[in-house]
Each structure stands twice: as C-alpha cells, then as structure tokens.
Design a protein around this motif. Structure first.
Motif, PDB file in Angstrom:
ATOM      1  N   ILE A  45      -0.058   5.402   7.120  1.00  0.00           N
ATOM      2  CA  ILE A  45       1.368   5.139   6.873  1.00  0.00           C
ATOM      3  C   ILE A  45       2.163   5.294   8.165  1.00  0.00           C
ATOM      4  CG2 ILE A  45       3.425   5.880   5.609  1.00  0.00           C
ATOM      5  CD1 ILE A  45       1.496   6.859   3.370  1.00  0.00           C
ATOM      6  N   THR A  46       1.822   6.336   8.942  1.00  0.00           N
ATOM      7  CA  THR A  46       2.497   6.549  10.228  1.00  0.00           C
ATOM      8  C   THR A  46       2.275   5.363  11.163  1.00  0.00           C
ATOM      9  OG1 THR A  46       2.150   8.937   9.992  1.00  0.00           O
ATOM     10  CG2 THR A  46       2.716   8.129  12.190  1.00  0.00           C
ATOM     11  N   GLN A  47       1.042   4.855  11.165  1.00  0.00           N
ATOM     12  CA  GLN A  47       0.724   3.682  11.989  1.00  0.00           C
ATOM     13  C   GLN A  47       1.511   2.461  11.520  1.00  0.00           C
ATOM     14  OE1 GLN A  47      -1.098   3.517  14.794  1.00  0.00           O
ATOM     15  NE2 GLN A  47      -0.464   1.372  14.924  1.00  0.00           N
ATOM     16  N   ALA A  48       1.617   2.292  10.203  1.00  0.00           N
ATOM     17  CA  ALA A  48       2.376   1.161   9.646  1.00  0.00           C
ATOM     18  C   ALA A  48       3.840   1.233  10.060  1.00  0.00           C
ATOM     19  CB  ALA A  48       2.253   1.145   8.130  1.00  0.00           C
ATOM     20  N   LYS A 107       8.524   5.729   4.935  1.00  0.00           N
ATOM     21  CA  LYS A 107       9.124   7.070   4.979  1.00  0.00           C
ATOM     22  C   LYS A 107       9.189   7.689   3.586  1.00  0.00           C
ATOM     23  CE  LYS A 107      11.822   6.447   9.195  1.00  0.00           C
ATOM     24  NZ  LYS A 107      13.166   6.331   9.783  1.00  0.00           N
ATOM     25  N   ALA A 108       9.460   6.864   2.589  1.00  0.00           N
ATOM     26  CA  ALA A 108       9.506   7.366   1.208  1.00  0.00           C
ATOM     27  C   ALA A 108       8.125   7.859   0.778  1.00  0.00           C
ATOM     28  CB  ALA A 108       9.994   6.267   0.267  1.00  0.00           C
ATOM     29  N   ALA A 109       7.085   7.117   1.186  1.00  0.00           N
ATOM     30  CA  ALA A 109       5.719   7.514   0.836  1.00  0.00           C
ATOM     31  C   ALA A 109       5.362   8.838   1.504  1.00  0.00           C
ATOM     32  CB  ALA A 109       4.729   6.427   1.254  1.00  0.00           C
ATOM     33  N   GLY A 138       0.819  -1.203   0.000  1.00  0.00           N
ATOM     34  CA  GLY A 138       0.000   0.000   0.000  1.00  0.00           C
ATOM     35  C   GLY A 138       0.856   1.257   0.000  1.00  0.00           C
ATOM     36  N   CYS A 139       1.882   1.258   0.842  1.00  0.00           N
ATOM     37  CA  CYS A 139       2.818   2.401   0.899  1.00  0.00           C
ATOM     38  C   CYS A 139       3.515   2.605  -0.443  1.00  0.00           C
ATOM     39  CB  CYS A 139       3.858   2.187   1.993  1.00  0.00           C
ATOM     40  SG  CYS A 139       3.221   2.320   3.678  1.00  0.00           S
ATOM     41  N   MET A 140       3.957   1.503  -1.044  1.00  0.00           N
ATOM     42  CA  MET A 140       4.663   1.588  -2.328  1.00  0.00           C
ATOM     43  C   MET A 140       3.754   2.152  -3.416  1.00  0.00           C
ATOM     44  SD  MET A 140       6.906  -1.920  -2.299  1.00  0.00           S
ATOM     45  CE  MET A 140       7.629  -1.699  -3.897  1.00  0.00           C
ATOM     46  N   LEU A 141       2.485   1.697  -3.430  1.00  0.00           N
ATOM     47  CA  LEU A 141       1.544   2.203  -4.428  1.00  0.00           C
ATOM     48  C   LEU A 141       1.328   3.708  -4.260  1.00  0.00           C
ATOM     49  CD1 LEU A 141      -0.622   2.131  -6.601  1.00  0.00           C
ATOM     50  CD2 LEU A 141      -2.234   1.229  -4.904  1.00  0.00           C
ATOM     51  N   LEU A 142       1.056   4.139  -3.034  1.00  0.00           N
ATOM     52  CA  LEU A 142       0.797   5.559  -2.789  1.00  0.00           C
ATOM     53  C   LEU A 142       2.010   6.411  -3.146  1.00  0.00           C
ATOM     54  CD1 LEU A 142      -1.164   5.305   0.602  1.00  0.00           C
ATOM     55  CD2 LEU A 142      -2.095   5.554  -1.703  1.00  0.00           C
ATOM     56  N   ARG A 143       3.182   5.872  -2.849  1.00  0.00           N
ATOM     57  CA  ARG A 143       4.416   6.603  -3.190  1.00  0.00           C
ATOM     58  C   ARG A 143       4.577   6.702  -4.717  1.00  0.00           C
ATOM     59  NH1 ARG A 143      10.473   5.081  -3.648  1.00  0.00           N
ATOM     60  NH2 ARG A 143      11.230   7.134  -4.291  1.00  0.00           N
ATOM     61  N   ASN A 144       4.359   5.586  -5.433  1.00  0.00           N
ATOM     62  CA  ASN A 144       4.517   5.587  -6.890  1.00  0.00           C
ATOM     63  C   ASN A 144       3.504   6.507  -7.578  1.00  0.00           C
ATOM     64  OD1 ASN A 144       6.595   3.795  -6.633  1.00  0.00           O
ATOM     65  ND2 ASN A 144       5.480   2.001  -7.359  1.00  0.00           N
ATOM     66  N   CYS A 182       8.334  -1.861   7.238  1.00  0.00           N
ATOM     67  CA  CYS A 182       7.742  -0.767   6.451  1.00  0.00           C
ATOM     68  C   CYS A 182       8.587   0.506   6.514  1.00  0.00           C
ATOM     69  CB  CYS A 182       6.327  -0.449   6.953  1.00  0.00           C
ATOM     70  SG  CYS A 182       5.120  -1.724   6.545  1.00  0.00           S
ATOM     71  N   GLY A 183       9.702   0.455   7.232  1.00  0.00           N
ATOM     72  CA  GLY A 183      10.508   1.653   7.470  1.00  0.00           C
ATOM     73  C   GLY A 183      10.839   2.451   6.225  1.00  0.00           C
ATOM     74  N   ASP A 184      11.515   1.834   5.273  1.00  0.00           N
ATOM     75  CA  ASP A 184      11.978   2.573   4.088  1.00  0.00           C
ATOM     76  C   ASP A 184      10.826   3.018   3.199  1.00  0.00           C
ATOM     77  OD1 ASP A 184      14.557   2.309   4.920  1.00  0.00           O
ATOM     78  OD2 ASP A 184      14.979   0.528   3.718  1.00  0.00           O
TER      79      ASP A 184
END
Length: 468
Positions: A428-431, A443-445, A401-407, A438-440
């Motif tokens: 994302i903060t909760q994740a 944070k990128a997202a 989910g984070c990767m999708l939102l970031r992309n 989910c760190g990298d």
C-alpha cells in the motif's frame, strides 16, 4: 501541446517528390515521408499511408488512393446506376473503409456520405442491394458518427422495421446504428425518440439463435447507455438504461439470449457487459438475480473461468449487481467468493481480471462483516495482495486492492494482523508513492489496518494563508 496536421494532398505530394526528385523506390519514398512528418510532430492518424499512383493529370492526382477511385466510380453512377450495376465498386469501397480510420476519413472528406446514402435509399426494396449499401454505410460511419443526418437516421429506422425477419440486413443495420451512436449523444437521443430500442430488443428475441446478431445488438444496446460525448454536459444514459429495462424488458431478453449461447464465450462476454451497464438501480440488480442472471453468472464463472475475457466480464457484472445488499448475500451464499478467488488466481497475470476480482470482493465486503469472514476464509485477501504484487504499475488494481483490504478490516479489526503479515503495508505504501490516484484509498487502508499514516490537515478553517 496539440500535434500539427496536414492534408492528404500534402502527404501524397511529399511521397511523389521523394520518388521523382530523389529517385527513391515507392516503399522507400513512403517510409521517408512518414519519418519526415513524424519528426516534425505531425499527426498522421487521418492520413492514408500508401503510395499514390503517379499521374500527369492533376485532377487524377487527388483520387489516386483505392478508396477514392471506388468513390469516384460511385459518384459517376449516383444518378443513373443502381446498386447492382456498381456492386463491385461498393464492395471495394467497403473493403477500403474497413482497412482503417484514415481511409474512412479521407472518403468522408470527399463527400462519400451523401453518395453512399443515396445508394442505400435506392436499394431499400431489394435485399441483396440494401445489404451491400448498408455495409458501405456501416464501414464509413465507424469512428465518424457526425456524418449521420436526419435522413440517415430515418433510413436506418425504416430498414430495421422493413427487414425485421432478415438477420443479415438487421445485423448490418444495427452495426451502423452502433457506429453512429458511439460518442454521439444527439444521435442516441434522436434514434431512441425514433423508436430504435424496441427494434433492438425485438431483434434479439426474433433472432436469438444468430450469435453475430445477438453480439451486435447487445453492443448497440450498451452504447445507448454510454455518457461518452465530451461535447454534451448531461446525457440521457440513465434514462436510456431505465427505458431498456422497464419499457422493453431488456434484462429478460439478454439473460434468455445468454442461456441460448452457453457455449459461445464471445457472445456471453458481450451480454454480461451489457447487463453491467443496465444495473443502474437497486431493483434492477434484484431483477437480474430473480430472472436467473446470478445463477447464470455463477455457472459461467465455474465452467468458463479459464477464458480471461469472459471471466473479466462476468466479474464486472457481479460487481454491478452486488450494489444491492440482498444480492450481496445471495452471491456469497451461492459460493461466489470462492469462484471469484479461483478466477483471480487462474488469471493472476491479467490486470483486468485482477482489478474486477478485487472490485467484486470489495463490494461484497462493504458493510457486511459476515461476508468479510467468508472472503478471508477463501483466500480473498491473499489473492488481492498477490494481485497488487503482480501489477504494481496498474493503478486500478492498486486502488481496488486497497479498497478491498480497507473494507475487510473496517468492521473486523481482528483481520488486520493476518493481512499485515501478508505484506500489505509495504504494498500500500508503494502504491501511494507510485500512483497519485491511490492517495485517499491507500491512506484509508493504512489507517484502518492500524498502520502509521500521515493524514495532513490541509485547512483548519481559520483565517490565514495555506501553508505546507
């Protein structure tokens, strides 16, 4: 800390002691023994948890479990009897081995493999007999690939060649091949060198209408592409996948088989899973598309999206072939984004479907601003946010989910505000707090969404000690 282990004899003696010394009934004695050993931190995975027969004959005490009784009968007749004479014992042995790993492990400890292999070799000329013996071998080797030796490898290859026209024997032989190759790199390499790959692809082509055989063979081909043997530093997974595709026309074989079983979701799931494992090169992804694989996947996603397992496997296959940029565009142009979002919304309670759906959309969005626009218009970002809300404990859903939102926002900053309004920042903060993995990506997202994020510089390259 590693758990302690005991022998089957120790466990059986404890059960007998409970019955004889404490006058417990058999079920209570068994239950007490299990609780006793588990409380001491003993691993009972390889222990047959059944009541052994009480006998005054010490030799018989070792062979009180049904699997060993059947094995003992087979051992006695090994040099004199054919499979037909011991048919009932072989059937009983196979059934017992199919009950669980503990039964198979116990049989193997009592030298079952050479006995079963001897019956296999004796029965090779008779279809019914070889089928029974092979079934016993397949059951015994499930989870115990180390049992297979050079003699056994050659027997399996010979049977696959001799009984190519017989779907029943071929199916069981392939099942044995799969069991012996799972988590065993050396067996995989030896069988591939022995010519097993063309035998597998020919089996699918020759028996395309036999659902069970197509499933079993697809699974066996997939196992050949695994790198799952922890004892081996570098396996031949990539080479095997390449060989299946380039030398044995594997992609066409699998796609044609799928077209022949459009009404069988379990077969289609297996075939999609194997296609995913074969999409290891850019040109292979394009080949799958050109052979009609993409059209097939779109059809399956549109017609069978209600079946969670099939939806998951189709999404996994789409994710694999979308590694090719041209195929990305083909998927989007074919209406793939809308179908992926529909499948996610339908199975929002299924973490595996949500994970694959987010992963698919993430790959489609990567380096493709126009695709990002289509994903946003079709509710892809909202589906990802809902998936993250629904599966806060599923680390892979959170990561994808984070990767999708970031992309989605990395090249389209205008999407940041709509995504933030969906509540993405809090999720994302909760994740980040819940899942270290989910760190990298988390944070990128947050960074690309324009949120405040602490990107700690762990080391500047200057001389001195590292401090927090």
């Amino acid at each position: 800390m590693a758990k302690r282990r005991i022998t089957q004899e120790t466990f059986d003696a404890a059960v007998r002691e409970n019955m004889e010394e404490f006058e417990m009934d058999p079920d209570e004695a068994l239950r007490e023994a299990v609780e006793q050993f588990e409380s001491q931190g003993v691993d009972l995975t390889c222990i047959v948890q059944a009541v052994p027969a009480v006998s005054s004959d010490e030799k018989q005490e070792e062979q009180t479990h049904e699997v060993l009784q059947a094995l003992d009968a087979l051992r006695i007749g090994k040099d004199t009897a054919g499979v037909t004479e011991v048919k009932a014992d072989i059937k009983c042995f196979t059934e017992q081995c199919s009950l669980g790993f503990a039964q198979r492990y116990l049989a193997a400890q009592k030298d079952a493999y050479p006995i079963i292999l001897s019956y296999c070799k004796k029965s090779v000329e008779e279809q019914e007999a070889v089928l029974a013996a092979l079934s016993a071998l397949a059951a015994l080797t499930d989870g115990q690939p180390d049992l297979l030796d050079v003699e056994g490898q050659q027997f399996l290859l010979d049977v696959l060649k001799k009984y190519q026209a017989d779907s029943s024997v071929t199916c069981v032989a392939i099942c044995a091949v799969r069991h012996c190759c799972l988590k065993h790199e050396q067996n995989r390499q030896d069988l591939v060198k022995g010519g097993v790959l063309p035998l597998l692809t020919i089996a699918i082509t020759q028996h395309c209408g036999c659902a069970e055989l197509v499933k079993e063979t697809s699974a066996a081909l997939r196992v050949m592409t695994f790198d799952d043997d922890v004892r081996v530093t570098f396996g031949h997974a990539h080479e095997h996948a390449k060989s299946i595709v380039l030398e044995h026309n594997g992609l066409k074989v699998l796609i044609e088989a799928a077209k022949a079983h459009l009404d069988n979701t379990s077969v289609l799931s297996e075939l999609c899973s194997t296609l995913s494992r074969l999409a290891v090169r850019n040109e292979f992804c394009q080949d799958i598309c050109d052979l009609g694989g993409l059209k097939l996947m779109m059809t399956l996603l549109a017609d069978c999206y209600e079946t969670a397992e099939l939806a998951r496997q189709v999404l996994s296959a789409i994710r694999a072939i979308a590694g090719n940029d041209d195929v990305k565009d083909a998927i989007v142009n074919a209406g793939g984004v809308e179908l992926i979002v529909i499948a996610m919304n339908k199975h929002m309670s299924n973490s595996a479907v949500c994970e694959q759906g987010c992963a698919c959309l993430s790959v489609l969005a990567l380096r493709k601003p126009n695709n990002c626009k289509v994903i946003m218009e079709n509710g892809g970002a909202l589906a990802a946010v809902q998936a993250m809300k629904a599966h806060t404990d599923a680390v892979n859903v959170q990561k994808q989910g984070c990767m999708l939102l970031r992309n989605l926002v990395s090249r389209m900053r205008s999407f940041s505000q709509p995504i933030l309004e969906m509540g993405a920042e809090a999720l994302i903060t909760q994740a980040l707090k819940t899942h270290q993995d989910c760190g990298d990506v988390g944070k990128a997202a947050l960074r690309d969404l324009g949120c405040q994020v602490e990107l700690r510089e762990l080391w500047t390259g200057k001389h001195g000690s590292l401090t927090n």
